[in-house]
Design a protein around this motif. Sequence first.
Motif, PDB file in Angstrom:
ATOM      1  N   PRO A 111       0.806  -1.226   0.000  1.00 12.43           N
ATOM      2  CA  PRO A 111       0.000   0.000   0.000  1.00 12.43           C
ATOM      3  C   PRO A 111       0.838   1.274   0.000  1.00 12.43           C
ATOM      4  CG  PRO A 111      -0.131  -1.136   2.120  1.00 12.43           C
ATOM      5  CD  PRO A 111       0.537  -2.073   1.174  1.00 12.43           C
ATOM      6  N   GLU A 112       2.058   1.192   0.530  1.00 10.83           N
ATOM      7  CA  GLU A 112       2.905   2.390   0.547  1.00 10.83           C
ATOM      8  C   GLU A 112       3.351   2.797  -0.854  1.00 10.83           C
ATOM      9  OE1 GLU A 112       5.502  -1.192   0.674  1.00 10.83           O
ATOM     10  OE2 GLU A 112       3.673  -0.525   1.702  1.00 10.83           O
ATOM     11  N   LYS A 113       3.188   1.915  -1.843  1.00 14.97           N
ATOM     12  CA  LYS A 113       3.582   2.239  -3.219  1.00 14.97           C
ATOM     13  C   LYS A 113       2.437   2.822  -4.044  1.00 14.97           C
ATOM     14  CE  LYS A 113       7.249  -1.255  -3.483  1.00 14.97           C
ATOM     15  NZ  LYS A 113       7.755  -2.443  -4.225  1.00 14.97           N
ATOM     16  N   ILE A 114       1.268   2.954  -3.450  1.00 16.85           N
ATOM     17  CA  ILE A 114       0.129   3.500  -4.189  1.00 16.85           C
ATOM     18  C   ILE A 114       0.363   4.971  -4.497  1.00 16.85           C
ATOM     19  CG2 ILE A 114      -2.274   4.214  -3.906  1.00 16.85           C
ATOM     20  CD1 ILE A 114      -2.875   1.547  -2.702  1.00 16.85           C
ATOM     21  N   LEU A 115       0.160   5.347  -5.739  1.00 14.30           N
ATOM     22  CA  LEU A 115       0.301   6.738  -6.187  1.00 14.30           C
ATOM     23  C   LEU A 115      -0.992   7.152  -6.870  1.00 14.30           C
ATOM     24  CD1 LEU A 115       1.995   9.299  -6.695  1.00 14.30           C
ATOM     25  CD2 LEU A 115       2.780   8.226  -8.838  1.00 14.30           C
ATOM     26  N   VAL A 116      -1.633   8.183  -6.311  1.00 17.33           N
ATOM     27  CA  VAL A 116      -2.859   8.715  -6.895  1.00 17.33           C
ATOM     28  C   VAL A 116      -2.513   9.914  -7.761  1.00 17.33           C
ATOM     29  CG1 VAL A 116      -5.197   9.527  -6.432  1.00 17.33           C
ATOM     30  CG2 VAL A 116      -4.052   8.038  -4.781  1.00 17.33           C
ATOM     31  N   ASN A 117      -2.935   9.886  -9.016  1.00 16.16           N
ATOM     32  CA  ASN A 117      -2.748  11.024  -9.920  1.00 16.16           C
ATOM     33  C   ASN A 117      -4.022  11.860  -9.898  1.00 16.16           C
ATOM     34  OD1 ASN A 117      -0.066  10.574 -11.337  1.00 16.16           O
ATOM     35  ND2 ASN A 117      -1.051   8.574 -11.616  1.00 16.16           N
ATOM     36  N   TRP A 118      -3.868  13.131  -9.466  1.00 19.54           N
ATOM     37  CA  TRP A 118      -5.028  14.001  -9.281  1.00 19.54           C
ATOM     38  C   TRP A 118      -5.013  15.154 -10.273  1.00 19.54           C
ATOM     39  CZ3 TRP A 118      -8.965  12.464  -6.579  1.00 19.54           C
ATOM     40  CH2 TRP A 118      -8.806  11.689  -5.434  1.00 19.54           C
ATOM     41  N   GLN A 119      -6.188  15.464 -10.787  1.00 16.01           N
ATOM     42  CA  GLN A 119      -6.441  16.716 -11.492  1.00 16.01           C
ATOM     43  C   GLN A 119      -7.408  17.505 -10.602  1.00 16.01           C
ATOM     44  OE1 GLN A 119      -4.885  17.628 -14.256  1.00 16.01           O
ATOM     45  NE2 GLN A 119      -3.865  15.631 -14.526  1.00 16.01           N
ATOM     46  N   ILE A 120      -6.940  18.669 -10.128  1.00 20.68           N
ATOM     47  CA  ILE A 120      -7.686  19.410  -9.110  1.00 20.68           C
ATOM     48  C   ILE A 120      -7.951  20.825  -9.599  1.00 20.68           C
ATOM     49  CG2 ILE A 120      -7.675  20.215  -6.719  1.00 20.68           C
ATOM     50  CD1 ILE A 120      -5.668  17.990  -6.106  1.00 20.68           C
ATOM     51  N   ARG A 121      -9.164  21.278  -9.421  1.00 20.86           N
ATOM     52  CA  ARG A 121      -9.481  22.666  -9.706  1.00 20.86           C
ATOM     53  C   ARG A 121     -10.315  23.215  -8.557  1.00 20.86           C
ATOM     54  NH1 ARG A 121     -14.675  23.012 -11.837  1.00 20.86           N
ATOM     55  NH2 ARG A 121     -15.598  20.994 -12.402  1.00 20.86           N
ATOM     56  N   SER A 122     -10.165  24.531  -8.358  1.00 21.22           N
ATOM     57  CA  SER A 122     -10.875  25.152  -7.251  1.00 21.22           C
ATOM     58  C   SER A 122     -11.152  26.608  -7.583  1.00 21.22           C
ATOM     59  CB  SER A 122     -10.047  25.064  -5.965  1.00 21.22           C
ATOM     60  OG  SER A 122     -10.628  25.813  -4.926  1.00 21.22           O
ATOM     61  N   PRO A 123     -12.375  27.075  -7.352  1.00 25.28           N
ATOM     62  CA  PRO A 123     -12.637  28.499  -7.530  1.00 25.28           C
ATOM     63  C   PRO A 123     -12.029  29.336  -6.409  1.00 25.28           C
ATOM     64  CG  PRO A 123     -14.610  27.362  -6.768  1.00 25.28           C
ATOM     65  CD  PRO A 123     -13.587  26.311  -7.056  1.00 25.28           C
ATOM     66  N   GLN A 124     -11.920  28.745  -5.235  1.00 23.12           N
ATOM     67  CA  GLN A 124     -11.299  29.453  -4.117  1.00 23.12           C
ATOM     68  C   GLN A 124     -10.741  28.429  -3.132  1.00 23.12           C
ATOM     69  OE1 GLN A 124     -14.754  31.750  -2.861  1.00 23.12           O
ATOM     70  NE2 GLN A 124     -15.122  30.338  -1.170  1.00 23.12           N
ATOM     71  N   LEU A 125      -9.517  28.677  -2.733  1.00 19.95           N
ATOM     72  CA  LEU A 125      -8.815  27.737  -1.860  1.00 19.95           C
ATOM     73  C   LEU A 125      -8.113  28.507  -0.761  1.00 19.95           C
ATOM     74  CD1 LEU A 125      -8.157  24.658  -1.687  1.00 19.95           C
ATOM     75  CD2 LEU A 125      -6.015  25.185  -2.845  1.00 19.95           C
ATOM     76  N   TYR A 126      -8.477  28.208   0.473  1.00 17.90           N
ATOM     77  CA  TYR A 126      -7.839  28.834   1.639  1.00 17.90           C
ATOM     78  C   TYR A 126      -6.842  27.822   2.194  1.00 17.90           C
ATOM     79  CZ  TYR A 126     -11.333  32.513   1.396  1.00 17.90           C
ATOM     80  OH  TYR A 126     -12.101  33.583   0.985  1.00 17.90           O
ATOM     81  N   LEU A 127      -5.571  28.070   1.897  1.00 21.87           N
ATOM     82  CA  LEU A 127      -4.546  27.086   2.244  1.00 21.87           C
ATOM     83  C   LEU A 127      -4.462  26.849   3.747  1.00 21.87           C
ATOM     84  CD1 LEU A 127      -1.762  28.183  -0.255  1.00 21.87           C
ATOM     85  CD2 LEU A 127      -3.329  26.253  -0.467  1.00 21.87           C
ATOM     86  N   GLY A 128      -4.836  27.841   4.518  1.00 25.73           N
ATOM     87  CA  GLY A 128      -4.783  27.680   5.968  1.00 25.73           C
ATOM     88  C   GLY A 128      -5.683  26.577   6.468  1.00 25.73           C
ATOM     89  N   GLU A 129      -6.724  26.236   5.696  1.00 27.24           N
ATOM     90  CA  GLU A 129      -7.634  25.168   6.084  1.00 27.24           C
ATOM     91  C   GLU A 129      -7.062  23.780   5.798  1.00 27.24           C
ATOM     92  OE1 GLU A 129     -11.600  27.883   5.214  1.00 27.24           O
ATOM     93  OE2 GLU A 129     -11.050  26.264   3.839  1.00 27.24           O
ATOM     94  N   PHE A 130      -5.922  23.749   5.108  1.00 22.43           N
ATOM     95  CA  PHE A 130      -5.294  22.469   4.783  1.00 22.43           C
ATOM     96  C   PHE A 130      -3.915  22.333   5.449  1.00 22.43           C
ATOM     97  CE2 PHE A 130      -8.276  23.425   1.465  1.00 22.43           C
ATOM     98  CZ  PHE A 130      -8.921  22.231   1.254  1.00 22.43           C
ATOM     99  N   LEU A 131      -3.705  23.142   6.473  1.00 30.23           N
ATOM    100  CA  LEU A 131      -2.406  23.075   7.137  1.00 30.23           C
ATOM    101  C   LEU A 131      -2.213  21.784   7.914  1.00 30.23           C
ATOM    102  CD1 LEU A 131      -2.064  26.752   8.393  1.00 30.23           C
ATOM    103  CD2 LEU A 131      -0.922  25.665   6.455  1.00 30.23           C
ATOM    104  N   GLY A 132      -3.274  20.984   8.031  1.00 33.64           N
ATOM    105  CA  GLY A 132      -3.129  19.682   8.674  1.00 33.64           C
ATOM    106  C   GLY A 132      -2.108  18.803   7.983  1.00 33.64           C
ATOM    107  N   PHE A 133      -1.862  19.067   6.671  1.00 38.43           N
ATOM    108  CA  PHE A 133      -0.845  18.297   5.967  1.00 38.43           C
ATOM    109  C   PHE A 133       0.539  18.550   6.535  1.00 38.43           C
ATOM    110  CE2 PHE A 133      -4.072  18.048   2.579  1.00 38.43           C
ATOM    111  CZ  PHE A 133      -4.039  16.684   2.382  1.00 38.43           C
ATOM    112  N   LEU A 134       0.693  19.668   7.247  1.00 37.81           N
ATOM    113  CA  LEU A 134       1.995  19.964   7.844  1.00 37.81           C
ATOM    114  C   LEU A 134       2.125  19.367   9.232  1.00 37.81           C
ATOM    115  CD1 LEU A 134       2.291  23.731   6.834  1.00 37.81           C
ATOM    116  CD2 LEU A 134       3.202  21.742   5.636  1.00 37.81           C
ATOM    117  N   SER A 135       1.056  18.795   9.745  1.00 37.66           N
ATOM    118  CA  SER A 135       1.083  18.223  11.087  1.00 37.66           C
ATOM    119  C   SER A 135       1.645  16.820  11.055  1.00 37.66           C
ATOM    120  CB  SER A 135      -0.334  18.187  11.679  1.00 37.66           C
ATOM    121  OG  SER A 135      -0.902  19.474  11.692  1.00 37.66           O
TER     122      SER A 135
END
Length: 806
Positions: A508-532
């Motif tokens: 499972p550690e070798k799984i790679l998800v390829n994402w195409q992402i679009r957003s009209p508005q993105l507040y990066l502060g709401e995703f700071l959990g990735f830094l935790s």
Amino acid sequence: MPRWLKTLFKIFAILVGLLLIALVAATSYINFHKQYFLNAIIKELNKNLHGGTLTIASMNPSFLSGFPGISVTLKDVVLRDSLWKVHHHTLLEAKNFNISVNAFALMHGAIKINKMGLDQATIYLYTDSTGYSNTFVLRKQEKPKSSAAKNDNSTAEVRQFYLNQVNFILDNQKGHKLFHFAVDNLKGKIDYKNDDWNANLNLKVLAKSMAFNTLRGSFIKDKLLQGTIVAAFNATNGIITVAPNTLNIGDDPFIISGKFSTIKNPGDFTIDITEHEILWKRASALLAPNITSHLNMFDLKHPFDVNAVIAGSFNKGGDPAIDVKCTVKNNTLSTPEGTVDSCSFQAAFTNNYIKGKGLTDENSAIKIYQLTGNYEQVPFRVDTGIISNLNKPIAAGKLKSKFAVARLNHLFSETLNLTKGTADLDLSYTANIVDFKLVKPIVHGLVNIKNADVNYLPRKLNFKNTSISLNFTGDDLYLKNIHLQSGRSIVYMEGSVKNFLNLYYTAPEKILVNWQIRSPQLYLGEFLGFLSGKRSTTVKKRNSTNFADQLNTVLEKGSADMHLHVDKAYYFKFMATDVNADLLLSETGIEMKNVQVKNSGGSVNLNGRITQNGVLNHFAINTSVNNVNISNFFYSFDNFGLKDFTYKNLRGFLFLKSNISGNLTDQGKIVPRSINGTVNLNLKKGALLDFEPITNVGKFAFPLRNLNNITFNNLDGKFDLHGDKITINPMMINSSVLNMNVAGIYSLSKGTNIALDIPLRNPKKDEGITNQQEKQERRMKGIVLHILASDGENGKIKFGWNKNHH
């Protein structure tokens, strides 16, 4: 009592007396002529023998035990075929062989056997590897056609028989069959109609071995059989039919019927077994070990209905054909992958799945129909499922389910908290089963999740109104129509994972998800959990399923290759438009490539990486800034930690190239004094406004000049960053009110030491000079002030003469 009744009783008593006298006389007669009658009995028993020898040690008559017939006990009876000296398996060896003969027939010199019994005996039917059997000694003889034979009053028909303490063994070396029954007691009666007969048997027998294939093991091994069997023989077709009747096998009552062939394909049989309430483990224990080992990976808590048909041959080699059907209602099913509650289904087992492929484990299959239940509180339905090839099992079927996603919370108590929303599954699957677990599954179909609220606990991320469609196409997974909402951020995503199902179970550690992402508005502060870092939890760990464990591993160790386009992105005070980025998220951090944003009227490009190290996160970034409003840029990044030099002091358009590294908190803020690297900048059409250190110098050095608004067309500078120290490489500043050369160290704590060389010559006097070389030479003419900026009180910078200047 009336006279006639007295007379009747007297006549009856006289007749009984005469009968007793006759029987006593017959018994005495036999007793005085033992040898004669023994030879006659041996001759009668030898009528159907073909070769071999029958020996009887002695004979004892007894009229009472066989009344009204005469009973004869034959002692130490031994029957052997002609090849006994080769194989040493005695067909019959009995301590007592009891025979009851017709007394009246005996008076006429004929012997008719009414009853036959064995005590303390062994019957051993042996067939060697070539097919020779010691039962050839019993091979039926053709009936003589002479009139004398037809008028023979003797008959070998046995009306009653019994067995006490008898071992019955059928050992077929050629067919790899071994049947061993220890008969505690068996009694039977037979009624004849010409060559047909009907029999009724009462038995108590221990099945020590019922191996249709000794390579596979025994059915109903060491189980006690007790009950009644009703059978009939049809001489025309040679079929023995056993009528349905209850027979206890172990502790369970079974309804058993069957057919046995004696003429066409002799030894062939079909046995039908039914039990309406039996426990799974008890049913499994009745079968051969090769079948039991596979069935024991499952279990049912409550009894169920089962029917089994076993068809084979006692003489031929190979396994019998086995077909089992069962009906399960509202039960609890245990499997290696977990427990299914409220379980109902119909199932069938066969070891002849593809006709003509043999009766083997490889050609065996378990079919399941209309399976419904709750797996880990999730309701599901399998219309048709199959497990084929029990040697290397393969599972296949079609799975459907619809449920509230909150039912999954107990599976992912340390990873996900799900509220609201529904999940709808419609999947067909094929998978290998290794050690009772699914391996290398191939799945086709859809999983749709709608309007779910998701809290991803390890990263402290919250999503509202989440929708996702998972499309499984064999090995690959496609993720479509994904809608995420976290606070004010709205994200639309499409993704794919190559070789997903194989990696899911194996790496499972070798799984790679390829994402195409679009957003009209993105507040990066709401995703700071990735830094935790991973959040420690006090939740008691449950015994989760293999599926849940795997999914937790995928979420934590899998990687995501994200291709991002955002109309507007916000990061604290920073606002960017038309954002494009390639991001690689992994267990260790975030890698950023080709990040392009528009900000403050210009553009920013960057590449770099954020590495997670618990609370602190290390970053290394290469940045290119082009034509951005420097005041807005400094405001967006909190003046980059500078205190004396803020966005309020700056105007102009910034061009910058940097290569810096440092630390970020789990809140996404730069750790003060942690930055290292180099910055090269160019400021066009710039202005320095109300910069207190300069205005303070100007009060006594340039009282007639306006130092509150210093403009310059072009400013180049290079800075080296070392924690709390910023090295200013020699830099020439040409402005509207003064020129200066600057070099030294600016400290965010202590250690500021900046040399400023400022000529008193007013740059306005040189505005008319067009020759740049001449203008450069005149730049430092005249009196030059040499000033030193150093640490002052309260963290302020103080200015004084640079005494070290020569």
